[in-house]
Scaffold this motif. Sequence first.
Motif, PDB file in Angstrom:
ATOM      1  N   GLN A   4      -4.077  60.465   5.174  1.00 20.81           N
ATOM      2  CA  GLN A   4      -2.662  60.071   5.290  1.00 20.81           C
ATOM      3  C   GLN A   4      -2.451  58.609   4.886  1.00 20.81           C
ATOM      4  O   GLN A   4      -1.636  57.900   5.468  1.00 20.81           O
ATOM      5  CB  GLN A   4      -2.191  60.279   6.737  1.00 20.81           C
ATOM      6  CG  GLN A   4      -2.349  61.694   7.243  1.00 20.81           C
ATOM      7  CD  GLN A   4      -1.523  62.684   6.423  1.00 20.81           C
ATOM      8  OE1 GLN A   4      -0.397  62.380   6.026  1.00 20.81           O
ATOM      9  NE2 GLN A   4      -2.083  63.845   6.154  1.00 20.81           N
ATOM     10  N   ILE A   5      -3.183  58.149   3.862  1.00 17.97           N
ATOM     11  CA  ILE A   5      -3.160  56.735   3.481  1.00 17.97           C
ATOM     12  C   ILE A   5      -1.761  56.299   3.051  1.00 17.97           C
ATOM     13  O   ILE A   5      -1.252  55.265   3.487  1.00 17.97           O
ATOM     14  CB  ILE A   5      -4.177  56.463   2.354  1.00 17.97           C
ATOM     15  CG1 ILE A   5      -5.601  56.703   2.884  1.00 17.97           C
ATOM     16  CG2 ILE A   5      -4.029  55.030   1.832  1.00 17.97           C
ATOM     17  CD1 ILE A   5      -6.681  56.606   1.834  1.00 17.97           C
ATOM     18  N   GLY A   6      -1.105  57.100   2.204  1.00 14.66           N
ATOM     19  CA  GLY A   6       0.231  56.732   1.725  1.00 14.66           C
ATOM     20  C   GLY A   6       1.250  56.657   2.846  1.00 14.66           C
ATOM     21  O   GLY A   6       2.048  55.719   2.918  1.00 14.66           O
ATOM     22  N   LEU A   7       1.219  57.636   3.740  1.00 11.94           N
ATOM     23  CA  LEU A   7       2.157  57.660   4.861  1.00 11.94           C
ATOM     24  C   LEU A   7       1.931  56.469   5.791  1.00 11.94           C
ATOM     25  O   LEU A   7       2.884  55.805   6.235  1.00 11.94           O
ATOM     26  CB  LEU A   7       1.987  58.972   5.636  1.00 11.94           C
ATOM     27  CG  LEU A   7       2.905  59.175   6.848  1.00 11.94           C
ATOM     28  CD1 LEU A   7       4.362  59.202   6.415  1.00 11.94           C
ATOM     29  CD2 LEU A   7       2.529  60.464   7.579  1.00 11.94           C
ATOM     30  N   SER A  46       4.634  53.387   6.562  1.00 10.52           N
ATOM     31  CA  SER A  46       5.114  53.078   7.911  1.00 10.52           C
ATOM     32  C   SER A  46       4.707  51.670   8.340  1.00 10.52           C
ATOM     33  O   SER A  46       5.487  50.950   8.976  1.00 10.52           O
ATOM     34  CB  SER A  46       4.591  54.110   8.914  1.00 10.52           C
ATOM     35  OG  SER A  46       3.178  54.104   8.947  1.00 10.52           O
ATOM     36  N   SER A  47       3.489  51.251   7.992  1.00  7.46           N
ATOM     37  CA  SER A  47       3.037  49.906   8.386  1.00  7.46           C
ATOM     38  C   SER A  47       3.794  48.829   7.615  1.00  7.46           C
ATOM     39  O   SER A  47       4.108  47.767   8.166  1.00  7.46           O
ATOM     40  CB  SER A  47       1.531  49.752   8.159  1.00  7.46           C
ATOM     41  OG  SER A  47       1.223  49.719   6.780  1.00  7.46           O
ATOM     42  N   ALA A 104       5.949  45.870   9.270  1.00  4.42           N
ATOM     43  CA  ALA A 104       5.592  44.477   9.024  1.00  4.42           C
ATOM     44  C   ALA A 104       6.749  43.659   8.467  1.00  4.42           C
ATOM     45  O   ALA A 104       6.814  42.447   8.674  1.00  4.42           O
ATOM     46  CB  ALA A 104       4.417  44.416   8.044  1.00  4.42           C
ATOM     47  N   SER A 105       7.667  44.316   7.761  1.00  2.00           N
ATOM     48  CA  SER A 105       8.701  43.575   7.021  1.00  2.00           C
ATOM     49  C   SER A 105      10.080  43.621   7.664  1.00  2.00           C
ATOM     50  O   SER A 105      11.019  43.011   7.143  1.00  2.00           O
ATOM     51  CB  SER A 105       8.798  44.118   5.590  1.00  2.00           C
ATOM     52  OG  SER A 105       9.072  45.513   5.607  1.00  2.00           O
ATOM     53  N   THR A 106      10.233  44.328   8.779  1.00  2.00           N
ATOM     54  CA  THR A 106      11.580  44.473   9.368  1.00  2.00           C
ATOM     55  C   THR A 106      11.740  43.730  10.696  1.00  2.00           C
ATOM     56  O   THR A 106      12.740  43.918  11.378  1.00  2.00           O
ATOM     57  CB  THR A 106      11.914  45.963   9.587  1.00  2.00           C
ATOM     58  OG1 THR A 106      10.877  46.567  10.374  1.00  2.00           O
ATOM     59  CG2 THR A 106      12.030  46.691   8.269  1.00  2.00           C
ATOM     60  N   LEU A 130      -3.719  48.192  10.956  1.00  2.00           N
ATOM     61  CA  LEU A 130      -3.550  49.600  11.304  1.00  2.00           C
ATOM     62  C   LEU A 130      -4.819  50.396  10.979  1.00  2.00           C
ATOM     63  O   LEU A 130      -5.292  51.204  11.790  1.00  2.00           O
ATOM     64  CB  LEU A 130      -2.358  50.188  10.541  1.00  2.00           C
ATOM     65  CG  LEU A 130      -1.965  51.625  10.882  1.00  2.00           C
ATOM     66  CD1 LEU A 130      -1.384  51.712  12.290  1.00  2.00           C
ATOM     67  CD2 LEU A 130      -0.938  52.150   9.871  1.00  2.00           C
ATOM     68  N   ALA A 131      -5.383  50.124   9.794  1.00  2.00           N
ATOM     69  CA  ALA A 131      -6.598  50.823   9.382  1.00  2.00           C
ATOM     70  C   ALA A 131      -7.754  50.507  10.331  1.00  2.00           C
ATOM     71  O   ALA A 131      -8.522  51.397  10.726  1.00  2.00           O
ATOM     72  CB  ALA A 131      -6.973  50.435   7.950  1.00  2.00           C
ATOM     73  N   MET A 132      -7.864  49.244  10.714  1.00  2.00           N
ATOM     74  CA  MET A 132      -8.933  48.847  11.628  1.00  2.00           C
ATOM     75  C   MET A 132      -8.739  49.472  13.012  1.00  2.00           C
ATOM     76  O   MET A 132      -9.707  49.764  13.710  1.00  2.00           O
ATOM     77  CB  MET A 132      -8.977  47.321  11.733  1.00  2.00           C
ATOM     78  CG  MET A 132      -9.495  46.636  10.479  1.00  2.00           C
ATOM     79  SD  MET A 132      -9.332  44.848  10.527  1.00  2.00           S
ATOM     80  CE  MET A 132     -10.381  44.431  11.882  1.00  2.00           C
ATOM     81  N   GLY A 133      -7.466  49.655  13.394  1.00  2.00           N
ATOM     82  CA  GLY A 133      -7.197  50.332  14.650  1.00  2.00           C
ATOM     83  C   GLY A 133      -7.708  51.763  14.632  1.00  2.00           C
ATOM     84  O   GLY A 133      -8.301  52.241  15.613  1.00  2.00           O
TER      85      GLY A 133
END
Length: 435
Positions: A43-46, A50-51, A55-57, A298-301
């Motif tokens: 689910q890399i793209g999803l 989402s991340s 991060a930007s909002t 997120l990936a490290m989590g």
Amino acid sequence: MEMTLVSFILAISMLLFLAAGIWVSLALVGVGVLGLYLTGNEQIGLLFASSSWGASTSWSLTALPMFIWMGELLFRTRLSEDLFKGLAPWLSSFPGKLLHVNVLSCGIFAAVSGSSAATAATIGRMTLPELKKQGYSEEMAVGTLAGSGTLGLLIPPSIILIVYGVAAEVSIGRLFIAGALPGLMLMGLFLGYTALWALLNKDKLPTHSEHDVSWPERFKALRKLLPIVSLILFVLGSIYGGLTTPTEAAALGVFGAMVLAWMTGTLTFSGFLDSLLGAVKSACMIGFILVGAHFLTLAMGFLGIPRELAEWIASLTLSPLELLFYLTILFVVLGCFLDGISVVVLTVAVVLPMVQQAGIDLLWFGIFIVLVVELSQITPPVGFNLFVIQALTGKNILYVAKAALPFFMLILIGLILITVFPEIVTYLPANMSQR
């Protein structure tokens, strides 16, 4: 795949990406993608979408481009020149005389710029030729500029404090308040050292006698300081007084900078566009880095690295002081190869679990990490301020690094002082929040 092996692969990949000259933001995303791929997550793209949105909002981030734009606007006015002319008459009787202008000008400009590089470049362009013309030691002039230029990272409003506040979920307003006393402490250390150096090296100061500046002349010169000091009080006073949020204060700061630019008549339409474009470029660069860092976090989590790292650190039974010592070395080494903002966003996700495990106050740690990043800004081979000043002077990078060495040591002393006396950081936020 064993987690230790995955962590090793990701660390090597990051080093290779950075060594290849790939943008920091893309390197962060690349390592995150690799980490998810190695663990079989499809689910890399999803996850990236989402991340990136998360991060930007953040509303706190809206202060970032506004403060950058304020600094860009002032960079293109004559206010830096007015700083020199306004401060010089007051410093003619102090040991070191006009060398103190570098320290005070950087401290004042840092309070409206928020950027270390912009502070060093703006003040250096104006003071270095004048100090050289009057016969001051060029090495000391370069050293005071290199050290004082780092104040742009600490004295609020600081861009790097905004980035840390968003990443660590710490109040940006409280971080700004916490940075005030350490910033003044550093200015005091720089001024004290410069005066002591002047007393011990009178042969390296101008030999011509300067006429005594009368008090009426000094007060007349103060008028040149009024615009920029008024803007500082306008922006920081509204935050410290609880009248505005940092984001609202940033918008008021941009408005104030435009008014000053209009009043001085030194900002053309092309200069206005250049300031806007410069702010967009800087804000986008930082935004991309934050997006990449958020995705990697997120990936490290998903990989469980922060948890395992925190557990490993806990098993070492390091004292808080030992942990801070090792983190200082890590940050300074990283700062030799990355800019300050990249260092913060790259490490916060991994470091915060350790810091929390050790019971260290995240507000205090934000100021600590900024001081360490200040150290790295004047650490060869890639201290960012060293490159800025090298471009201004044409001197060898090692010459600039040698000139900056005493101020490196002074920042280190400041780091020790806030560690021994944490109230230097925490006193103002604690007392202002109780009002």
